[in-house]
Write an enzyme that holds these catalytic residues in place. Structure first.
Site, mmCIF file in Angstrom:
data_model
loop_
_atom_site.group_PDB
_atom_site.id
_atom_site.type_symbol
_atom_site.label_atom_id
_atom_site.label_comp_id
_atom_site.label_asym_id
_atom_site.label_seq_id
_atom_site.Cartn_x
_atom_site.Cartn_y
_atom_site.Cartn_z
ATOM 1 N N LEU A 86 6.630 -7.436 2.416
ATOM 2 C CA LEU A 86 5.724 -8.148 1.508
ATOM 3 C C LEU A 86 6.215 -8.096 0.066
ATOM 4 O O LEU A 86 5.882 -8.942 -0.744
ATOM 5 C CB LEU A 86 4.324 -7.541 1.578
ATOM 6 C CG LEU A 86 3.675 -7.538 2.968
ATOM 7 C CD1 LEU A 86 2.401 -6.713 2.959
ATOM 8 C CD2 LEU A 86 3.388 -8.973 3.422
ATOM 9 N N ASN A 146 0.729 -7.543 -10.283
ATOM 10 C CA ASN A 146 -0.112 -6.453 -9.774
ATOM 11 C C ASN A 146 -1.517 -6.902 -9.401
ATOM 12 O O ASN A 146 -2.411 -6.086 -9.211
ATOM 13 C CB ASN A 146 -0.183 -5.310 -10.797
ATOM 14 C CG ASN A 146 1.113 -4.516 -10.834
ATOM 15 O OD1 ASN A 146 1.924 -4.605 -9.905
ATOM 16 N ND2 ASN A 146 1.323 -3.758 -11.888
ATOM 17 N N LYS A 198 -0.546 -7.121 -15.064
ATOM 18 C CA LYS A 198 0.370 -8.273 -15.058
ATOM 19 C C LYS A 198 0.114 -9.017 -13.753
ATOM 20 O O LYS A 198 -0.418 -8.431 -12.801
ATOM 21 C CB LYS A 198 1.838 -7.831 -15.157
ATOM 22 C CG LYS A 198 2.288 -6.829 -14.110
ATOM 23 C CD LYS A 198 3.741 -6.419 -14.348
ATOM 24 C CE LYS A 198 4.137 -5.271 -13.440
ATOM 25 N NZ LYS A 198 5.523 -4.845 -13.664
#
Length: 339
Positions: A38, A160, A157
């Site tokens: 991922l 995240n 950001k």
């Protein structure tokens, strides 16, 4: 940890065993048959796992112990585990279990199937106002929860921020988070350059106000497609931040410009969210005029972000990464005794 708060459909962490986890494999394309990755970071990889019996999906972060020692991140890793174990918030990724062997530590977390906000932003260029408002509101709720527990996040950001299957946002990656008592300051130099508050750059000591600065930067980036202060060289970014001139694109409306300029005030004590009424001031700003905060907290809002989420295999909303056959070196230093 209170198991009572665990929804019935999720597996209580205590019963999750490492050997029950199996990798999910790509079903088609050039990586067909390979395990699904991922994300890849400086320290390791995040892999998609499932359990044979329950068929629930998990994101498993695998980090090289040797690299953590080399980069002196032992304390950070232990603190990240401690924080995530204690957190019960719908806007923050949940940690189910941790495991370790001689090479790696493993953190088994919520799988947010909608993918990263960063990926979506790159796909569409910039977000419509309702999407930016919704994403930011989710972050505000995560902040409210963390700050109440005296935890600074310090790493906001788009990379995240993850979307769950309903389009709600969860904060991930607590590597820079720090516990701080009210009134105290800390002097570490951390964060992503584009999102760093001036007081971090000037090493004047910082506190929770840095999270509100980064919230302003996030709003700007969601609406404009790129952050207000950018360059390929960190030093140039820092100079621009200290210079402090925000140039707004012509399509940005007055309410958006207002909330950004109030969050990104150079002086921490004057920032929206960091004055005497705290985070309430952020919620009450007119940019959030149409937000029903109560319904958001209860998960009762239709998320405008759902239209960004693609339908298909469970990993359809993620970039694809080739499998990594290299093995990390073993580490026997014992720093992870309590992990």
């Amino acid at each position: 940890m209170q198991e009572a708060e665990t929804p019935a459909k999720s597996l209580p962490s205590s019963t999750l065993r490492f050997k029950d986890l199996v990798p999910v494999l790509y079903q088609e394309g050039r990586f067909q048959g390979d395990p699904v990755t991922l994300g890849v970071g400086g320290f390791g990889r995040v892999e998609l796992m499932t359990t044979i019996k329950h068929g629930k999906y998990y994101a498993m972060k695998r980090v090289s112990k040797k690299q953590i020692v080399a980069k002196r991140q032992e304390e950070h890793m232990l603190f990240e585990k401690k924080i995530l174990k204690a957190i019960q918030c719908d806007f923050i990724v949940r940690l189910y279990s941790t495991f370790k062997d001689t090479r790696y530590i493993y953190m088994v977390m919520d799988f947010c199937s909608g993918g990263e906000i960063w990926t979506k932003l790159k796909e569409v260029g910039r977000f419509d106002e309702p999407i930016a408002v919704f994403c930011t509101a989710c972050v505000v709720e995560a902040y409210a929860y963390l700050h109440k527990k005296n935890i600074m996040y310090r790493d906001l950001k788009p990379e995240n921020l993850m979307l769950d299957q309903r389009g709600y946002i969860k904060l991930v990656d607590f590597g820079f988070a720090k516990e701080l008592m009210r009134g105290d300051k800390t002097y570490s130099f951390v964060g992503t350059p584009e999102y760093m508050a001036p007081e971090i750059i000037k090493n004047q000591g910082h506190d929770f106000a840095v999270d509100f600065w980064s919230l302003g930067i996030l709003i700007f980036e969601l609406l404009a497609g790129s952050p207000p202060f950018s360059s390929s060289e960190p030093q140039k970014i820092y100079a621009k931040i200290l210079d402090g001139e925000l140039k707004y694109p012509p399509y940005m409306n007055e309410a958006a410009k207002s909330i950004i300029s109030k969050l990104c005030r150079p002086r921490p004590g004057q920032r929206l969210g960091n004055t005497k009424n705290g985070i309430k001031e952020v919620r009450h700003h007119r940019w959030f005029g149409n937000m029903n905060w109560h319904k958001l907290r209860l998960g009762q809002l239709e998320a405008p972000t759902v239209r960004l989420i693609r339908k298909g295999p469970c990993y359809i909303n993620f970039d694809r990464f080739p499998v990594d056959h290299t093995k990390a070196d073993e580490d026997f230093s014992g720093w992870d005794r309590d992990f």
